[in-house]
Design a protein around this motif. Structure first.
Motif, PDB file in Angstrom:
ATOM      1  N   ASP A  99      -0.660   3.897 -16.744  1.00  0.00           N
ATOM      2  CA  ASP A  99      -1.533   3.427 -17.825  1.00  0.00           C
ATOM      3  C   ASP A  99      -2.034   2.040 -17.468  1.00  0.00           C
ATOM      4  O   ASP A  99      -1.257   1.185 -17.067  1.00  0.00           O
ATOM      5  N   SER A 100      -3.318   1.841 -17.661  1.00  0.00           N
ATOM      6  CA  SER A 100      -3.861   0.527 -17.340  1.00  0.00           C
ATOM      7  C   SER A 100      -3.426  -0.495 -18.380  1.00  0.00           C
ATOM      8  O   SER A 100      -3.429  -0.229 -19.588  1.00  0.00           O
ATOM      9  N   LEU A 101      -3.063  -1.664 -17.911  1.00  0.00           N
ATOM     10  CA  LEU A 101      -2.697  -2.743 -18.831  1.00  0.00           C
ATOM     11  C   LEU A 101      -3.877  -3.686 -19.068  1.00  0.00           C
ATOM     12  O   LEU A 101      -3.783  -4.625 -19.856  1.00  0.00           O
ATOM     13  N   THR A 102      -4.984  -3.421 -18.357  1.00  0.00           N
ATOM     14  CA  THR A 102      -6.147  -4.304 -18.471  1.00  0.00           C
ATOM     15  C   THR A 102      -6.737  -4.390 -19.888  1.00  0.00           C
ATOM     16  O   THR A 102      -7.090  -5.480 -20.323  1.00  0.00           O
ATOM     17  N   PRO A 103      -6.829  -3.266 -20.629  1.00  0.00           N
ATOM     18  CA  PRO A 103      -7.397  -3.397 -21.976  1.00  0.00           C
ATOM     19  C   PRO A 103      -6.645  -4.436 -22.807  1.00  0.00           C
ATOM     20  O   PRO A 103      -7.229  -5.162 -23.584  1.00  0.00           O
ATOM     21  N   GLU A 104      -5.334  -4.498 -22.588  1.00  0.00           N
ATOM     22  CA  GLU A 104      -4.548  -5.455 -23.343  1.00  0.00           C
ATOM     23  C   GLU A 104      -4.581  -6.847 -22.698  1.00  0.00           C
ATOM     24  O   GLU A 104      -4.641  -7.863 -23.384  1.00  0.00           O
ATOM     25  N   PHE A 105      -4.531  -6.891 -21.385  1.00  0.00           N
ATOM     26  CA  PHE A 105      -4.505  -8.167 -20.653  1.00  0.00           C
ATOM     27  C   PHE A 105      -5.648  -8.197 -19.639  1.00  0.00           C
ATOM     28  O   PHE A 105      -5.446  -7.868 -18.464  1.00  0.00           O
ATOM     29  N   PRO A 106      -6.825  -8.595 -20.086  1.00  0.00           N
ATOM     30  CA  PRO A 106      -7.988  -8.516 -19.192  1.00  0.00           C
ATOM     31  C   PRO A 106      -7.782  -9.262 -17.875  1.00  0.00           C
ATOM     32  O   PRO A 106      -8.394  -8.929 -16.867  1.00  0.00           O
ATOM     33  N   ILE A 115     -25.981 -24.983 -19.982  1.00  0.00           N
ATOM     34  CA  ILE A 115     -26.363 -23.832 -19.166  1.00  0.00           C
ATOM     35  C   ILE A 115     -25.100 -23.187 -18.589  1.00  0.00           C
ATOM     36  O   ILE A 115     -24.210 -23.874 -18.104  1.00  0.00           O
ATOM     37  N   GLY A 116     -25.072 -21.873 -18.633  1.00  0.00           N
ATOM     38  CA  GLY A 116     -23.968 -21.131 -17.999  1.00  0.00           C
ATOM     39  C   GLY A 116     -22.615 -21.421 -18.606  1.00  0.00           C
ATOM     40  O   GLY A 116     -21.659 -21.739 -17.903  1.00  0.00           O
ATOM     41  N   ILE A 117     -22.520 -21.271 -19.920  1.00  0.00           N
ATOM     42  CA  ILE A 117     -21.267 -21.624 -20.606  1.00  0.00           C
ATOM     43  C   ILE A 117     -20.218 -20.517 -20.483  1.00  0.00           C
ATOM     44  O   ILE A 117     -20.513 -19.339 -20.667  1.00  0.00           O
ATOM     45  N   VAL A 118     -19.009 -20.921 -20.156  1.00  0.00           N
ATOM     46  CA  VAL A 118     -17.847 -20.042 -20.273  1.00  0.00           C
ATOM     47  C   VAL A 118     -16.965 -20.684 -21.340  1.00  0.00           C
ATOM     48  O   VAL A 118     -16.640 -21.874 -21.234  1.00  0.00           O
ATOM     49  N   THR A 119     -16.607 -19.927 -22.356  1.00  0.00           N
ATOM     50  CA  THR A 119     -15.804 -20.537 -23.420  1.00  0.00           C
ATOM     51  C   THR A 119     -14.330 -20.590 -23.014  1.00  0.00           C
ATOM     52  O   THR A 119     -13.881 -19.859 -22.128  1.00  0.00           O
ATOM     53  N   THR A 120     -13.595 -21.437 -23.706  1.00  0.00           N
ATOM     54  CA  THR A 120     -12.158 -21.564 -23.427  1.00  0.00           C
ATOM     55  C   THR A 120     -11.468 -20.217 -23.620  1.00  0.00           C
ATOM     56  O   THR A 120     -10.622 -19.820 -22.827  1.00  0.00           O
ATOM     57  N   GLN A 121     -11.868 -19.529 -24.674  1.00  0.00           N
ATOM     58  CA  GLN A 121     -11.226 -18.252 -24.959  1.00  0.00           C
ATOM     59  C   GLN A 121     -11.512 -17.237 -23.851  1.00  0.00           C
ATOM     60  O   GLN A 121     -10.615 -16.527 -23.401  1.00  0.00           O
ATOM     61  N   GLN A 122     -12.765 -17.209 -23.409  1.00  0.00           N
ATOM     62  CA  GLN A 122     -13.095 -16.303 -22.290  1.00  0.00           C
ATOM     63  C   GLN A 122     -12.266 -16.659 -21.064  1.00  0.00           C
ATOM     64  O   GLN A 122     -11.737 -15.790 -20.373  1.00  0.00           O
ATOM     65  N   ALA A 123     -12.167 -17.944 -20.793  1.00  0.00           N
ATOM     66  CA  ALA A 123     -11.444 -18.387 -19.598  1.00  0.00           C
ATOM     67  C   ALA A 123      -9.988 -17.948 -19.662  1.00  0.00           C
ATOM     68  O   ALA A 123      -9.413 -17.490 -18.671  1.00  0.00           O
ATOM     69  N   ARG A 146      -8.836 -15.387 -21.360  1.00  0.00           N
ATOM     70  CA  ARG A 146      -8.753 -13.927 -21.287  1.00  0.00           C
ATOM     71  C   ARG A 146      -8.886 -13.398 -19.854  1.00  0.00           C
ATOM     72  O   ARG A 146      -8.204 -12.470 -19.460  1.00  0.00           O
ATOM     73  N   ILE A 147      -9.773 -14.005 -19.091  1.00  0.00           N
ATOM     74  CA  ILE A 147      -9.940 -13.491 -17.727  1.00  0.00           C
ATOM     75  C   ILE A 147      -8.949 -14.147 -16.759  1.00  0.00           C
ATOM     76  O   ILE A 147      -8.947 -13.863 -15.571  1.00  0.00           O
ATOM     77  N   GLY A 148      -8.123 -15.032 -17.269  1.00  0.00           N
ATOM     78  CA  GLY A 148      -7.133 -15.677 -16.410  1.00  0.00           C
ATOM     79  C   GLY A 148      -7.764 -16.638 -15.429  1.00  0.00           C
ATOM     80  O   GLY A 148      -7.335 -16.741 -14.275  1.00  0.00           O
ATOM     81  N   ALA A 149      -8.795 -17.358 -15.877  1.00  0.00           N
ATOM     82  CA  ALA A 149      -9.467 -18.321 -14.989  1.00  0.00           C
ATOM     83  C   ALA A 149      -8.468 -19.366 -14.502  1.00  0.00           C
ATOM     84  O   ALA A 149      -7.541 -19.728 -15.226  1.00  0.00           O
ATOM     85  N   VAL A 150      -8.665 -19.805 -13.285  1.00  0.00           N
ATOM     86  CA  VAL A 150      -7.749 -20.794 -12.714  1.00  0.00           C
ATOM     87  C   VAL A 150      -8.547 -21.938 -12.098  1.00  0.00           C
ATOM     88  O   VAL A 150      -9.774 -21.859 -11.948  1.00  0.00           O
TER      89      VAL A 150
END
Ligand code: SF4
Lengths: 250, 504
Positions: free
Chosen positions: B83-90, B339-347, B349-353
């Motif tokens: 089962d993919s865990l991505t839906p829960e943990f993008p 320009i080109g905003i990434v929000t904190t929440q998006q960051a 969620r995608i595990g930005a580093v």
């Protein structure tokens, strides 16, 4: 405006006036020199040490700078026999001339191999399309730098262009990955002839550290003659510019 | 029941058999409890074949206490469904895709089950570069724009496919793999470990020092060897020089794309002075050859120190003047701001580093959270920005370069006061058998993770590399949503993610 003038003043003059005579820092790893033949035991040790199979034994001891990744480990292991100089004019148009032997004091160009149309057509303007095919982007950086304010190869009419349609030739970096092989072919086909083919960096010339990787596919190079081999890891901007100048006869 | 094994960065390796093997369901539960806290993020999640099983390793970093949690699960031969865990943990999306591509595992319910890089040893050879399954939107009003693999400039190849409504980007899909050279497999050449150093340096030439250090540190962990202080300091200086050089170079690139020529040429020239300093030190402008395991061929000396100080004093100041000008010019700000905003929440969620996270106000910096080398002794100041736009990414480069200059001076002062060991590299150092090690380096883009497993003879039997770009390419795709397509170049440059580091 005043701030800009101040910045411009600090900036001063940045271009390298003499691209053919500039001297690089002594530690720069350019042309190797074989001061003395390594003994048999030493040669064996060097073959084991060299990460890229650049040690040549056929026809006497030599270093193939088309394979060498310029790590200098061989010179550190046998300082009395091998040395790296800061001579950056290490490119040639003849694969055989890439092998450095004892007594060699320069990398030779093979004037006879230069196609007459290359000098006739491109002497005053050479527009190139670059294709990175698995390059680690250090060679790409250095090719960009060749046109920047410091090296400014544009002064000789040498320039990278966006479209292969506008180009007089292709410059390949990287070992040519299988995943990039088709795009490279399309780009080459889209470049109108007569055109030159230039390989920059050890990866492009021999495959470098990737020559045995199942992910590379170098058949492209079996099909077309190469006009210029520019060694280095990465090739220094001065190596590249001097190589091209030599090729077009400037 | 033990759910994980705790370890730290840049420390001794662990016994591979001590990493708990969980049932998949417990593994998912464990992730649930960890990822509920935004203090934790996934360093890497990958699989490798062990005997006739597939072993999955997950490494999670907790930012507040510097711990790394290692956990695993296994799949018997012949089984190919999970089962993919991505839906829960993008943030796992890219890692599940990578595992699926390498081993033919189907992650059921994965919302974006697409190839990653088309490796030569992928499970399904019918999947080829030319039939990448692009997302489509059928509409008379929309059009697609394809760019690459070969781009207008002298850069690495990658394909970008936009779906646009007029000038506006609705969706960007990034298709990579062109640079795949099979690096991870080549890292198993135990016959000559010098090869591994050179390969590490070519994972990405713009991060040669970062990757060489991650590799050296990994081998030292596998040998339970701690680098002496002088070596640690030298490595940190090299890493910070690399950071300064790239940040200045990227400032030039950003100026190029908005037509501010003064900023471009001044920064290009300044970058040259920094990389020439690295060349003065070790003979290579990218620092290739500078970092080696167990020692170095280029210990610092007084002459090099003097050169570093001179250049940093001069070029540093000039860059700060230039950057202050760039970021106060209305014509430049008009192009960068908002320009080109990434929000904190998006960051999150995608595990930005790395940089991408810090520009979204997430203080994720391995140098401070999971320190290595001399960063353990002397912590650097973490820089963050709030807005997650191009301006934030530009400003972050400026402020980080400033911090790095300051930090290098502090390191040099320390270096001058300590005894030197001047250890030489060792390519034959014995590695401990049956160990697992993790090594993370905060290079200029973000965290570079190298992992290795040794067999019973102490040979490297598995090697895994995760470039920060694995996490961050998706941030670029999010950044350009709803933007003008003409803003793509500055968005792309502001991240400057790695193609070869991702493709391996
Ligand atoms: S410098 Fe060249 S020849 Fe010498 S060991 Fe390194 S790769 Fe081999």
């Amino acid at each position: 405006m005043i701030k800009e003038i101040k910045i411009l003043k600090q900036h001063g003059i940045q271009y390298v006036p003499d691209l053919k005579g500039a001297v690089l820092t002594p530690l720069f790893r350019g042309r190797p020199v074989i001061k003395e033949q390594p003994s048999e035991a030493e040669t064996e040790m060097l073959i084991r040490l060299c990460p890229s199979d650049a040690i040549v034994t056929v026809g006497g001891f030599g270093i193939d700078i088309g394979k060498c990744v310029f790590c200098k480990e061989c010179a550190l292991a046998c300082p009395n026999k091998i040395e790296f100089t800061n001579d950056y004019k290490i490119a040639t148009n003849d694969l055989n001339n890439l092998i450095v032997r004892q007594g060699d004091s320069e990398i030779k160009f093979n004037e006879e191999k230069i196609r007459p149309e290359v000098r006739k057509l491109f002497k005053n303007a050479l527009k190139l399309r670059q294709v990175s095919a698995g390059g680690d982007n250090s060679c790409e950086f250095e090719l960009n730098a060749s046109g920047n304010v410091n090296f400014d190869m544009g002064r000789y009419g040498i320039e990278f262009v966006a479209s292969p349609r506008h180009a007089d030739g292709i410059v390949i970096t990287g070992p040519i990955t299988e995943n990039m092989a088709e795009a490279l072919q399309i780009c080459w086909d889209a470049t109108p002839g007569p055109k030159v083919l230039i390989l920059v960096g050890t990866d492009a010339i021999s495959g470098g550290m990737f020559k045995n990787s199942p992910a590379v596919k170098r058949e492209f190079l079996d099909k077309y003659p190469v006009d210029l081999y520019v060694p280095g890891n990465p090739a220094h901007p001065l190596t590249f510019i001097n190589a091209v100048l030599r090729l077009i006869g400037k | 029941m033990k759910l994980f094994l705790e370890t730290y960065n840049n420390t001794n390796s662990v016994d591979i058999n001590e990493i708990p093997v969980l049932k998949y369901q417990y593994f998912a539960n464990m992730l649930r409890s960890y990822f509920a806290d935004s203090d934790n993020h996934c360093l890497s999640y990958y699989a490798y074949r062990k005997d006739n099983k597939l072993k999955f390793i997950c490494a999670i970093a907790k930012d507040s206490n510097g711990k790394i949690y290692l956990s695993s699960h296994e799949l018997d031969a012949g089984k190919i469904m999970l089962d993919s865990l991505t839906p829960e943990f993008p943030q796992l999306h890219i890692f599940e895709r990578e595992i699926a591509e390498n081993f033919g595992i189907t992650f059921e319910g994965h919302p974006w089950a697409k190839p990653v890089r088309y490796p030569f040893d992928r499970a399904d050879k019918n999947k080829v570069m030319n039939n990448y399954p692009f997302y489509r939107m059928e509409s008379d009003q929309l059009h697609e724009v394809g760019v690459g693999p070969i781009h207008a400039g002298v850069i690495e190849p990658g394909h970008f496919r936009f779906i646009c409504n007029g000038e506006k980007v609705l969706h960007l899909e990034i298709h990579l793999g062109y640079q795949h050279r099979g690096v991870e497999k080549l890292m198993l050449q135990n016959d000559n470990r010098l090869k591994l150093c050179i390969l590490s340096e070519s994972i990405g030439g713009d991060t040669a020092v970062g990757n060489a250090l991650a590799h050296a540190q990994l081998l030292e962990s596998l040998a339970d060897f701690e680098a002496p202080k002088d070596l640690q300091i030298e490595r940190c200086i090299a890493l910070e020089l690399e950071r300064i050089a790239v940040h200045i170079g990227d400032t030039a690139a950003l100026c190029t794309d908005v037509g501010y020529q003064l900023g471009q040429v001044v920064c290009e020239a300044l970058r040259t002075t920094i990389i020439n300093t690295t060349q003065f030190w070790c003979g290579n402008r990218f620092g290739k050859g500078l970092v080696r395991p167990f020692g170095t061929n280029y210990p610092l000396n007084d002459k090099t120190v003097e050169e570093i100080k001179k250049i940093l004093n001069d070029s540093g100041k000039r860059y700060f003047d230039m950057a202050e000008r760039i970021y106060s010019l209305p014509s430049v700000l008009g192009r960068f701001d908002d320009i080109g905003i990434v929000t904190t929440q998006q960051a999150y969620r995608i595990g930005a580093v790395g940089m991408a996270a810090r520009t979204c106000n997430i203080p994720r910096d391995i140098r401070a959270t999971h320190p290595f080398q001399y960063f353990k002794t002397h912590k650097p100041q973490v820089v963050t920005q709030e807005k997650g736009d191009v301006l934030a990414r530009g400003m972050l480069r400026f402020l980080e370069a400033k911090e790095s200059v300051k930090y290098i001076f502090e390191l040099l002062a320390k270096w001058e006061s300590i005894d030197k060991t001047n250890l030489k590299p060792d390519y034959d150092h014995k590695l401990n058998p049956d160990r697992f090690a993790v090594s993370i380096v905060e290079a200029w883009r973000g965290e570079l993770c190298h992992f290795a497993v040794t067999d019973e003879k102490g040979n490297i039997s598995h090697y895994k590399i995760s470039d920060p770009s694995m996490h961050n390419w998706f941030a670029l795709a999010l950044a350009v949503r709803d933007q003008e397509i003409s803003d793509f170049p500055i968005c792309n440059k502001s991240f400057n993610l790695s193609y070869c580091g991702y493709d391996l």
